[in-house]
Design an enzyme around this catalytic site. Sequence first.
Site, PDB file in Angstrom:
ATOM      1  N   CYS A 276       0.821  -1.216   0.000  1.00  0.00           N
ATOM      2  CA  CYS A 276       0.000   0.000   0.000  1.00  0.00           C
ATOM      3  C   CYS A 276       0.857   1.270   0.000  1.00  0.00           C
ATOM      4  O   CYS A 276       0.593   2.165  -0.809  1.00  0.00           O
ATOM      5  CB  CYS A 276      -0.948   0.010   1.192  1.00  0.00           C
ATOM      6  SG  CYS A 276      -1.193  -1.555   1.984  1.00  0.00           S
ATOM      7  N   GLN A 323       1.560 -11.092  -3.748  1.00  0.00           N
ATOM      8  CA  GLN A 323       0.139 -10.712  -3.753  1.00  0.00           C
ATOM      9  C   GLN A 323      -0.333 -10.345  -5.152  1.00  0.00           C
ATOM     10  O   GLN A 323       0.408  -9.754  -5.932  1.00  0.00           O
ATOM     11  CB  GLN A 323      -0.086  -9.481  -2.865  1.00  0.00           C
ATOM     12  CG  GLN A 323      -0.122  -9.771  -1.395  1.00  0.00           C
ATOM     13  CD  GLN A 323      -0.763  -8.614  -0.611  1.00  0.00           C
ATOM     14  OE1 GLN A 323      -1.738  -8.012  -1.038  1.00  0.00           O
ATOM     15  NE2 GLN A 323      -0.198  -8.321   0.556  1.00  0.00           N
ATOM     16  N   LYS A 411     -12.951  -4.989   6.402  1.00  0.00           N
ATOM     17  CA  LYS A 411     -12.726  -5.676   5.128  1.00  0.00           C
ATOM     18  C   LYS A 411     -13.684  -6.826   4.913  1.00  0.00           C
ATOM     19  O   LYS A 411     -14.287  -7.342   5.864  1.00  0.00           O
ATOM     20  CB  LYS A 411     -11.279  -6.171   5.049  1.00  0.00           C
ATOM     21  CG  LYS A 411     -10.821  -6.981   6.239  1.00  0.00           C
ATOM     22  CD  LYS A 411      -9.351  -7.346   6.137  1.00  0.00           C
ATOM     23  CE  LYS A 411      -8.930  -8.165   7.320  1.00  0.00           C
ATOM     24  NZ  LYS A 411      -7.940  -9.180   7.039  1.00  0.00           N
TER      25      LYS A 411
END
Length: 583
Positions: A276, A323, A411
Amino acid sequence: MINIKENEELNKLNHSCAHLMAQAVKHLYPDAKFWVGPVIEEGFYYDMDLGDVTLTENDLEAISREMKKLVKDGKRIVRQEISKEEALQMFRLDSYKIDLIEEFSNDEIISCYTQGDFTDLCRGPHVSSVKECKYFKLLKFSGSYYKGDSKNKGLQRIYGVCFPTLEELEAHLKELEERKERDHRKIGREQELFMNHELVGSGMPLWLPNGARLRKALENYIYEKEEALGYHHVYTPCVGTVDLYKTSGHWDHYKENMFPSMKVDEEEFVLRPMNCPHHMLVYKNKLHSYRDLPIRIGEFATDFRYEASGAVKGLERVRCMCQNDAHLFVTKEQIGEEFKKVVNLILDVYKDFGIKDYKFRLSLRDKEDKEKYFPDDEMWDNAENKLREVLDSMGVEYFEAIGEAAFYGPKLDVEVKPAVGPDVTLSTCQLDFLLPRRFELNYIDSDGEKQTPVVLHRAIFGTFDRFTAFLIEEVKGAFPLWLAPTQVNVIPVNFEYHLEYAKEIVLLLKNNSIRVNLDDRNEKLGYKMRESVLKKYPITIILGQKEVDEKTISYRLYGSEETTTLKIEEFVSYLKKRIMDKN
Ligand code: TSB
Ligand code: ZN
């Protein structure tokens, strides 16, 4: 598979069986001391101190035999209630039990259960007689630690399971066996998908050529989907400075999951645990107007996380992972629509992979945990309600889990069940009002005012590592044609006469981007055919004189005995269609 812990009757029975096992152990090892023996999802275990004895398979058998004797003897299981003082006296020679008893307050009533010559401290309940524990199986043993802490004394743990009938026990054992068979670590070894090496380190798998081909197919698949949906992919370094992670808040809230920092010249770096912060800086590289939003920054990004050595597992839980990540920068008004698109993408991808058995979990903050979660109730409530609202409007089923949110926001996680061990999260989509503020991100709204965007963090596969682990277990190593590391295995019937033709076919398939293997070994046809089935190749081509003469190919599909013959061009079209249709 049935969850024994959550089934009242089975829970009781397994708990009693744990006591029965402890009694048998005590008969065989009179100095044995017992720590705890809980019921778990798969049955029960008991942690015990056996002094110098290290258990072997033979010991497990001996303990089983002794348990069977005790079952035959059929003693009643009797509950007794005593004061803390009496308990301390009764177990005075057992330091582990004393430890447990000390946790009770002075006026509390403590219960214990006795069967014949064996008494154990226990809340209960239990079945009424050891006779009921007739159908059990001791499954395995392992090392453990007193209070689960590796700094404490090493203990030994025996696992077992018990059912009311022989049929139920046998069915359960059969299922356990099947699960072991499809464990991705076993298939990964057999099919040479990945390996580990102690010189590289624990939780650091190496992807072998077959695994790498599979991963490439996954990468291409999701990259194409994301490009079509307006994502922009980037490459960023897998390290960042400590200051970067101080700015993001990871240094304060995520440090225990990070590798320690390293100094290079004047800079202090960490291996990144998340991407991020890098993507925030990519966003910040340019001025943005509301017309540019949503901006979707994607990356197949390598991260490093500290996972406890006992927790690392094949490709499913690693310390170095990649990821399938993206950060979506949106206006407040766009949150709902963009979140919905992510949920739809998840559903779409799961459909392509035939994944049906999963649960959506809405992961919320724990209001009491002021340390982990940024103390802004309004921000949190807004974010949590927004996600709920969208899910409800889509009619998606989900359950809520308090305390599972990321430190920066709530989330939606997708939970799946691996062949062995507890559930894991695959996909995730996380709402974040915090990081954009910390990085002072902005865009110019339609009135010319500066506004802070909201970020959605999302990973559809989660990581390629975990998704691959899951996929291997889903398909039990028999990958569909479009994903298989080797899609077609070519076997010339006679290794001298038909090899040239086989080579021609292999070249043709390769030129059509088919992943193909040529079995040109001087072995019997039957042997090669059997091996092709064992390796679970989706398609095996057999080329003999007839095929050479008629310029055809004959093939068999995995799991079928039937042979089909096609003209070469027909076969190539057939392959291409199936690959395009993802089956
Ligand atoms: C989605 N910042 C977000 C990202 O933008 C993030 O890192 N989320 S995460 O922490 O939930 O990780 C994303 C996914 O990585 C998880 O959903 C899970 O599927 C996968 N993952 C997490 N830890 C591991 C691990 N140790 N081994 C393999 N995969 C993991
Ligand atoms: Zn993120």
